[in-house]
Design an enzyme around this catalytic site. Sequence first.
Site, PDB file in Angstrom:
ATOM      1  N   LYS A  35       0.848  -1.205   0.000  1.00  0.00           N
ATOM      2  CA  LYS A  35       0.000   0.000   0.000  1.00  0.00           C
ATOM      3  C   LYS A  35       0.881   1.252   0.000  1.00  0.00           C
ATOM      4  CE  LYS A  35      -0.329  -0.307   5.011  1.00  0.00           C
ATOM      5  NZ  LYS A  35      -0.912   0.359   6.134  1.00  0.00           N
ATOM      6  N   TYR A 259      16.778  30.463   5.743  1.00  0.00           N
ATOM      7  CA  TYR A 259      15.716  31.290   6.331  1.00  0.00           C
ATOM      8  C   TYR A 259      15.905  31.413   7.838  1.00  0.00           C
ATOM      9  CZ  TYR A 259      12.939  30.892   2.027  1.00  0.00           C
ATOM     10  OH  TYR A 259      12.480  30.972   0.747  1.00  0.00           O
TER      11      TYR A 259
HETATM   12  C1  LIG Z   1      -4.074  -4.445   8.378  1.00  0.00           C
HETATM   13  C2  LIG Z   1      -2.603  -4.331   8.175  1.00  0.00           C
HETATM   14  N1  LIG Z   1      -1.856  -5.439   8.130  1.00  0.00           N
HETATM   15  C3  LIG Z   1      -0.516  -5.389   7.958  1.00  0.00           C
HETATM   16  C4  LIG Z   1       0.143  -4.174   7.826  1.00  0.00           C
HETATM   17  C5  LIG Z   1       1.645  -4.155   7.661  1.00  0.00           C
HETATM   18  O1  LIG Z   1       2.249  -3.605   8.791  1.00  0.00           O
HETATM   19  P1  LIG Z   1       3.838  -3.463   8.903  1.00  0.00           P
HETATM   20  O2  LIG Z   1       4.237  -2.441   7.888  1.00  0.00           O
HETATM   21  O3  LIG Z   1       4.057  -2.995  10.291  1.00  0.00           O
HETATM   22  O4  LIG Z   1       4.427  -4.798   8.624  1.00  0.00           O
HETATM   23  C6  LIG Z   1      -0.597  -3.002   7.879  1.00  0.00           C
HETATM   24  C7  LIG Z   1       0.095  -1.712   7.769  1.00  0.00           C
HETATM   25  O5  LIG Z   1      -0.099  -0.783   8.471  1.00  0.00           O
HETATM   26  C8  LIG Z   1      -2.006  -3.070   8.055  1.00  0.00           C
HETATM   27  O6  LIG Z   1      -2.754  -1.968   8.112  1.00  0.00           O
END
Ligand SMILES: Cc1ncc(COP(=O)(O)O)c(C=O)c1O
Length: 372
Positions: A35, A259
């Site tokens: 993501k 700045y």
């Molecule tokens: C539902 C869920 N699972 C797994 C993950 C992966 O987490 P991480 O990046 O801590 O491994 C996330 C990320 O925030 C998440 O929202």
Amino acid sequence: MPRRALARVDLAALERNCATLARAAAPATLCAVVKANAYGHGAVPAARAALAGGATWLAVATAEEAAALRACGIDGPLLVMGALSPEELDVALAAEADLVAWREGFVAALAGHPRGAGTGVHVKLDTGMGRLGTRDAGEATRVAEAVAAAPGLRLAGAMTHFATADDDPGFAREQLARFLPWAERLRAAHGDLLVHAANSAAALGIPEARLDMVRCGIAVYGMDPFHEDPAAYGLEPVLELTSYVAEVKRCAPGESAGYGRRFVASGPTWLGTVPIGYADGVRRGLTNDCDVLVAGRRVPLVGTVSMDNITVDLGPDPPPRGSEVVLLGQQGEERILAEEWARRLGTINYEIACGIGPRVPRAHHRGGEPLP
Ligand SMILES: Cc1ncc(COP(=O)(O)O)c(C=O)c1O
């Protein structure tokens, strides 16, 4: 001449990180969380490398992220973990992604949707995160039964998400203790189900939480879910952020940079101007509070971080204009981790990676070699 600001992303390192995680988690399978543009690393190349490294699932937060992967020909199991509006549901179903459900109304909408047939559904119990999912195990069971009873839908998984796997494993274990009896009852009633809970911190730190599948994000990118040093888990940082020395100027005592004159030279020195700033992800909070690597050594960032430039104190023996500057990554024996920035900024490595701005080109490579 090096690029103004460049994020070099080593897909071979990402692949090795996935292999390391897959080995550590086995027999649980690895779902790579890609993501937010793969935590800033570029979703499509990161997803391909994760699959090559041994991930068998991919997960994203939004329907659009799922659609973008599918549009680039990435097939195979894909989970959309986030909440979906009716419009987003259309997009997620068109992408043939598995979805997460915790309300019977959502299941009814899915079952009645013209594109719903064949969709895999993962039911989410909120065991302590207090975010998505239902806290009511009875409701979660009813949702699962509704999915199983809908002719077009497939009950694919049971899941939860930990709030404290990185800093309070005790509470994560309490969450697991709430989750497991419910998930096991569901499995007993409905057979073949993927039961999953662990993020990176749990996958590495709480072996009994690995279950059927671990959902790893931060560790895939070679950052430490425990905020210290990824090398402790055999993980390699995947992204380097670089720029170059665009200007070198003599600085007399009393002269200033940036700045607000927040750096005033106390003695004679040479200042370097590096054309990268907070619009690129070098947060303004790093003003007078970080180092960069140039000519194989650490030099301090001095003065205010501005939108497009920072200034660094090159000392009495400045490197030539055009020299490469490493802001995150390794040069010679020295390295600067996202974890170091995060500590200085009072934030987490996740936010550093996601904060690298969209105007920074991502250059994907494999161990320094360009992609074929
Ligand atoms: C539902 C869920 N699972 C797994 C993950 C992966 O987490 P991480 O990046 O801590 O491994 C996330 C990320 O925030 C998440 O929202």
